[in-house]
Motif scaffolding. Structure first.
Motif, short mmCIF file in Angstrom:
data_model
loop_
_atom_site.label_atom_id
_atom_site.label_comp_id
_atom_site.label_asym_id
_atom_site.label_seq_id
_atom_site.Cartn_x
_atom_site.Cartn_y
_atom_site.Cartn_z
N SER A 5 0.94 -1.09 -0.17
CA SER A 5 -0.16 0.12 -0.07
C SER A 5 0.85 1.25 0.15
N ILE A 45 0.25 4.52 -2.24
CA ILE A 45 -0.15 5.90 -1.58
C ILE A 45 0.92 7.08 -2.03
N VAL A 91 -4.34 7.81 -4.25
CA VAL A 91 -4.32 7.65 -2.65
C VAL A 91 -5.46 7.11 -1.84
N ILE A 93 -4.78 4.10 0.66
CA ILE A 93 -5.32 3.69 1.99
C ILE A 93 -6.29 2.75 2.23
N SER A 94 -7.12 2.29 1.15
CA SER A 94 -8.16 1.25 1.46
C SER A 94 -7.26 -0.01 1.55
N LEU A 110 -4.44 -0.50 2.65
CA LEU A 110 -3.56 -0.46 3.90
C LEU A 110 -4.42 -0.79 5.05
N LEU A 111 -5.77 -0.31 5.15
CA LEU A 111 -6.63 -0.57 5.97
C LEU A 111 -7.32 -2.07 6.08
#
Length: 269
Positions: free
Chosen positions: A19, A23, A46, A50-51, A53-54
């Motif tokens: 991720s 980003i 971006v 972030i999605s 990553l989460l």
């Protein structure tokens, strides 16, 4: 089951690391002056990063806490994100493939024709519905004024490798036959009828060639160059994510099979 959870946790850590370049690529795109003027293009990468990553954190927590429900949700969400990334990559590749650049004799920079870019980009960025706001944003930027500080003589300017947006918006098309006085000041066109942009050019710093088709083409040229660079990072990252996802699916399925077999043996006993 424990081995499978540990493997899934490691795979999610790899996905988490993937991720970061997504980003980073998105922030790099968003920081470019041309993207600052096209708001809907600034943040999709971006947001996707972030999605990822989460969702990776969700999978890591599910594996660490041995929560099969969380792992199932993680696999579904990651599949959706991978599909969305693939759609974004394919769309970006298709719409940035055409190139409206052409060489100009005696110039190191290229000039750009609006017709050389994809109809989708032209309709969604350079149409009259959008161009007014983009033009105002370009006028307020320092893209063109800074050229006067970088280049003084005609020789320096003609040998410069201008960006597409500098070439299209900050000077008149070469075919018009204007004479150079500064990077953003030109006089005495000798062939003004050669192109409609020749009549639009104005030495007023708030006008220049911001309403020219060459400026619209230059903006698309900048976008094409930047997105094709970002695509390289995104392609590598998506390939890694797909492999991580396939291995995670296999580990999850094997864990489910082992759990069923264990319960079957206990029931048999």
């Amino acid at each position: 089951m424990a081995v499978s959870n540990n493997l899934t946790a490691i795979l999610n850590f790899i996905a988490f690391m993937c991720s970061i370049p997504i980003i980073t690529a998105g922030i790099w795109l968003a920081s470019k002056p041309d993207n600052e003027c096209i708001h809907w293009l600034r943040w999709p990468v971006v947001i996707m990063g972030i999605s990822v990553l989460l969702v990776s954190l969700l999978g890591f927590v599910g594996a660490y806490l041995k929560k099969e429900g969380l792992l199932g949700v993680y696999l579904v969400l990651m599949a959706i994100l991978i599909v969305l990334l693939l759609v974004l990559l394919i769309l970006a590749f298709v719409v940035t493939r055409p190139n409206g650049a052409y060489s100009v004799p005696g110039r190191a920079y290229h000039e750009y024709r609006l017709e050389g870019f994809s109809p989708w980009l032209r309709n969604h960025i350079t149409s009259s519905d959008y161009w007014g706001k983009i033009r105002a944003c370009l006028t307020d930027s320092s893209i063109c004024p800074k050229l006067s500080q970088k280049y003084v003589t005609p020789t320096d300017f003609f040998a410069a490798h201008l960006s597409p947006i500098e070439s299209g918006c900050c000077k008149p098309p070469t075919i018009c036959g204007f004479q150079y006085t500064s990077p953003i000041s030109w006089i005495g066109p000798s062939n003004q009828a050669a192109d409609a942009d020749c009549f639009i050019w104005n030495n007023d710093p708030s006008q220049l060639c911001y309403n020219c088709n060459s400026c619209k083409a230059g903006l698309l040229g900048n976008l094409r160059h930047e997105w094709r660079k970002a695509n390289i990072i995104l392609i590598v990252t998506v390939v890694v994510l797909i492999w991580v996802y396939l291995i995670a699916c296999s580990a999850y399925r094997n864990a489910q099979t082992e759990e069923l077999f264990r319960r079957y043996k206990q029931g048999w006993a």
